[in-house]
Motif scaffolding. Structure first.
Motif, mmCIF file in Angstrom:
data_model
loop_
_atom_site.group_PDB
_atom_site.id
_atom_site.type_symbol
_atom_site.label_atom_id
_atom_site.label_comp_id
_atom_site.label_asym_id
_atom_site.label_seq_id
_atom_site.Cartn_x
_atom_site.Cartn_y
_atom_site.Cartn_z
ATOM 1 N N TRP A 3 -13.137 8.862 -26.607
ATOM 2 C CA TRP A 3 -13.461 7.507 -26.170
ATOM 3 C C TRP A 3 -14.670 7.475 -25.253
ATOM 4 N N LYS A 6 -17.562 7.598 -27.522
ATOM 5 C CA LYS A 6 -17.678 6.306 -28.226
ATOM 6 C C LYS A 6 -18.320 5.260 -27.323
ATOM 7 N N ILE A 55 -7.705 -6.223 -28.458
ATOM 8 C CA ILE A 55 -6.707 -5.702 -29.403
ATOM 9 C C ILE A 55 -6.448 -6.731 -30.501
ATOM 10 N N HIS A 58 -9.244 -6.876 -32.840
ATOM 11 C CA HIS A 58 -9.512 -5.587 -33.488
ATOM 12 C C HIS A 58 -10.923 -5.081 -33.201
ATOM 13 N N CYS A 59 -11.326 -5.183 -31.938
ATOM 14 C CA CYS A 59 -12.655 -4.729 -31.520
ATOM 15 C C CYS A 59 -12.523 -3.383 -30.814
ATOM 16 N N GLU A 60 -12.709 -2.313 -31.570
ATOM 17 C CA GLU A 60 -12.546 -0.973 -31.018
ATOM 18 C C GLU A 60 -13.501 -0.689 -29.855
ATOM 19 N N ILE A 63 -12.175 -2.356 -26.792
ATOM 20 C CA ILE A 63 -11.011 -1.644 -26.254
ATOM 21 C C ILE A 63 -11.485 -0.523 -25.344
ATOM 22 N N GLY A 64 -12.431 0.270 -25.814
ATOM 23 C CA GLY A 64 -12.936 1.374 -24.996
ATOM 24 C C GLY A 64 -13.520 0.898 -23.680
ATOM 25 N N TYR A 98 -4.083 -1.257 -33.055
ATOM 26 C CA TYR A 98 -5.140 -1.251 -32.040
ATOM 27 C C TYR A 98 -4.574 -1.019 -30.643
ATOM 28 N N LYS A 101 -4.586 2.596 -30.212
ATOM 29 C CA LYS A 101 -5.925 3.052 -29.860
ATOM 30 C C LYS A 101 -6.175 2.849 -28.360
ATOM 31 N N ALA A 102 -5.742 1.715 -27.824
ATOM 32 C CA ALA A 102 -5.928 1.437 -26.400
ATOM 33 C C ALA A 102 -5.169 2.447 -25.550
#
Length: 113
Positions: A3, A6, A55, A58-60, A63-64, A98, A101-102
């Motif tokens: 992350w 990213k 989330i 759906h914005c990766e 989230i990061g 998601y 992912k978080a």
């Protein structure tokens, strides 16, 4: 998935784009600054709201960025869990993916917890 890498890569991409559309970037920066200037809610709470939206949308990269900001704002893994649960309740299965992912991003940004 790293992350931190990213986030760094996304920041690099944003710098390139910001040079191409400086007035838009400046305007968005002003909007972001104004939204983050806590008046009633503290910065941590505002970041939890932003993470829930990231989330659900759906914005990766979002989230990061917001997990990183939450860690810096003093959020806890337990608080994160509550927010992730609400995001899943509101967004169903896609938000569940998601939210995972978080949590992974949180664990990377806060390895001591």
């Amino acid at each position: 998935m790293d992350w931190k890498d990213k986030n760094a890569e996304m920041r690099d991409q944003l710098r390139v784009m910001n040079r191409a559309i400086p007035e838009v970037a400046k305007g968005f920066g002003a909007l972001s600054k104004a939204a983050k200037e806590a008046k009633v809610l503290d910065v941590k709470t505002l970041e939890f709201v932003a993470l829930g939206i990231a989330i659900a949308d759906h914005c990766e990269p979002c989230i990061g960025f917001h997990v990183e900001a939450l860690a810096k704002a003093g959020g806890t893994r337990e608080e994160l869990g509550d927010v992730l649960g609400m995001a899943v309740q509101m967004g169903g299965g896609p938000s569940l993916m998601y939210a995972a992912k978080a949590m992974a991003a949180w664990d990377e940004f806060t390895p001591e917890t």
